[in-house]
Design an enzyme around this catalytic site. Structure first.
Site, PDB file in Angstrom:
ATOM      1  N   CYS A  61       0.869  -1.175   0.000  1.00 50.54           N
ATOM      2  CA  CYS A  61       0.000   0.000   0.000  1.00 50.54           C
ATOM      3  C   CYS A  61       0.909   1.229   0.000  1.00 50.54           C
ATOM      4  CB  CYS A  61      -0.887  -0.028   1.238  1.00 50.54           C
ATOM      5  SG  CYS A  61      -2.141   1.261   1.306  1.00 50.54           S
ATOM      6  N   CYS A 121      34.154  23.057 -16.478  1.00 48.18           N
ATOM      7  CA  CYS A 121      33.568  24.319 -16.948  1.00 48.18           C
ATOM      8  C   CYS A 121      32.563  24.053 -18.067  1.00 48.18           C
ATOM      9  CB  CYS A 121      34.674  25.246 -17.438  1.00 48.18           C
ATOM     10  SG  CYS A 121      34.061  26.771 -18.172  1.00 48.18           S
TER      11      CYS A 121
END
Length: 320
Positions: free
Chosen positions: A146, A171
């Site tokens: 559940c 970079c």
């Protein structure tokens, strides 16, 4: 609020391929995030359920009546948890499944809250609270998992079209230039991801503790460019063995990273890492972070297509 002690040792999980089939069990680091990062990644409802062991109201979750076919994954780390072919109508108001994708992917603990003794289930990798399991499900398992919708993401089966992935390789100027030249790449954009700060600036990422990496958002067409081929470019343009740096650029914002958006992307990335380490081409271990993509923030316009605007050329030395 119920608190759990998360593991620090590697955990064994099973990832899935494009056909949702679980692979061999592999050991991966547990996913541990700061509270600030969880709050950035999750909505208030998701945070209440996933990190504070809350329960959403019945019949209100987005997946309780979802009848699409596909794969349900962890909202916290993208781990495959349940397939749609194990979902059934329980009448309880919460998504219900009779079995997980793999037993390794779901952890179990005893929950003694509210004067009851229940079996709580959580993601084995990031300890996101999922829900509970009960012994009243259908055959063949006889179990009913559940699960809260707020703890899940969903990947619909058979989805076609472009996919997105975020790469960190130093970079982002040169990284964007490299990916922009690959056939099958639809678009590129530079930005920030992987941290705990909302809407960071370039200055914030460079000089403040935002946790973000400089990344390139790569949108690609898998029909033209399989993800495995895209990874080959990623490995070629930087040194993945460097930790929190790339060449002369030092700092966690320059870290090597793959922020995946589908379970199949993660499986391919980890398989690629294993193959590269096994090849003997590298003298040091790979330091690349592999993580589920969270919020991404577009960088300032000045940084977009920087190499194209200013004559090209990498700002760090790619691997030979």
């Amino acid at each position: 609020m119920k608190q759990e002690t998360q593991p620090t040792e590697p955990v064994k999980i099973r990832l899935t391929d494009v056909k949702e089939a679980p692979g061999e069990a592999i050991a991966v680091p547990p996913v541990v995030r700061s509270d600030d990062e969880w709050k950035l990644r999750l909505s208030p409802e998701q945070y209440k359920v996933a990190r504070s062991h809350g329960t959403e109201a019945p019949f209100c979750g987005v997946f309780h009546d979802n009848h699409k076919t596909g794969l349900y994954t962890c909202v916290g780390c993208g781990l495959p948890l349940f397939r749609s072919d194990t979902k059934f109508e329980s009448g309880t108001g919460w998504p219900s499944f009779f079995a997980p994708v793999a037993e390794e992917n779901v952890g179990h603990t005893i929950d003694r809250s509210f004067g009851m003794v229940r079996e709580e289930v959580h993601c084995a990798r990031c300890h996101t609270h999922l829900g509970h399991v009960f012994p009243d499900g259908p055959a063949p398992s006889g179990k009913r998992f559940c699960i809260n919708s707020a703890a899940l993401d969903f990947q619909e089966r058979g989805t076609t079209g472009p996919q997105t992935v975020y790469f960190g390789a130093g970079c982002f100027w040169g990284v964007e230039e490299a990916f922009g030249q690959v056939k099958g790449v639809v678009s590129t954009e530079v930005g920030y991801a992987g941290g705990h700060t909302r809407n960071p600036s370039y200055k914030d990422v460079c000089y403040k503790d935002t946790g973000h990496a400089e990344v390139v958002k790569v949108v690609f067409d898998p029909a033209v460019l399989p993800f495995e081929k895209l990874l080959e470019t990623f490995w070629k343009i930087h040194d993945p063995t460097q930790h929190n740096r790339q060449g002369p650029d030092v700092g966690s914002q320059y870290r090597s990273a793959i922020f995946f958006t589908t379970p199949a992307q993660e499986a391919a990335a980890r398989a690629s890492i294993a193959a590269l380490e096994k090849s003997g081409r590298l003298t040091d271990p790979i330091a690349t972070q592999v993580d589920y993509a969270g919020p991404y923030f577009k960088a300032e316009e000045y940084h977009q297509k920087y190499a194209e605007k200013h004559g090209g050329g990498f700002c760090h030395a790619p691997r030979s």
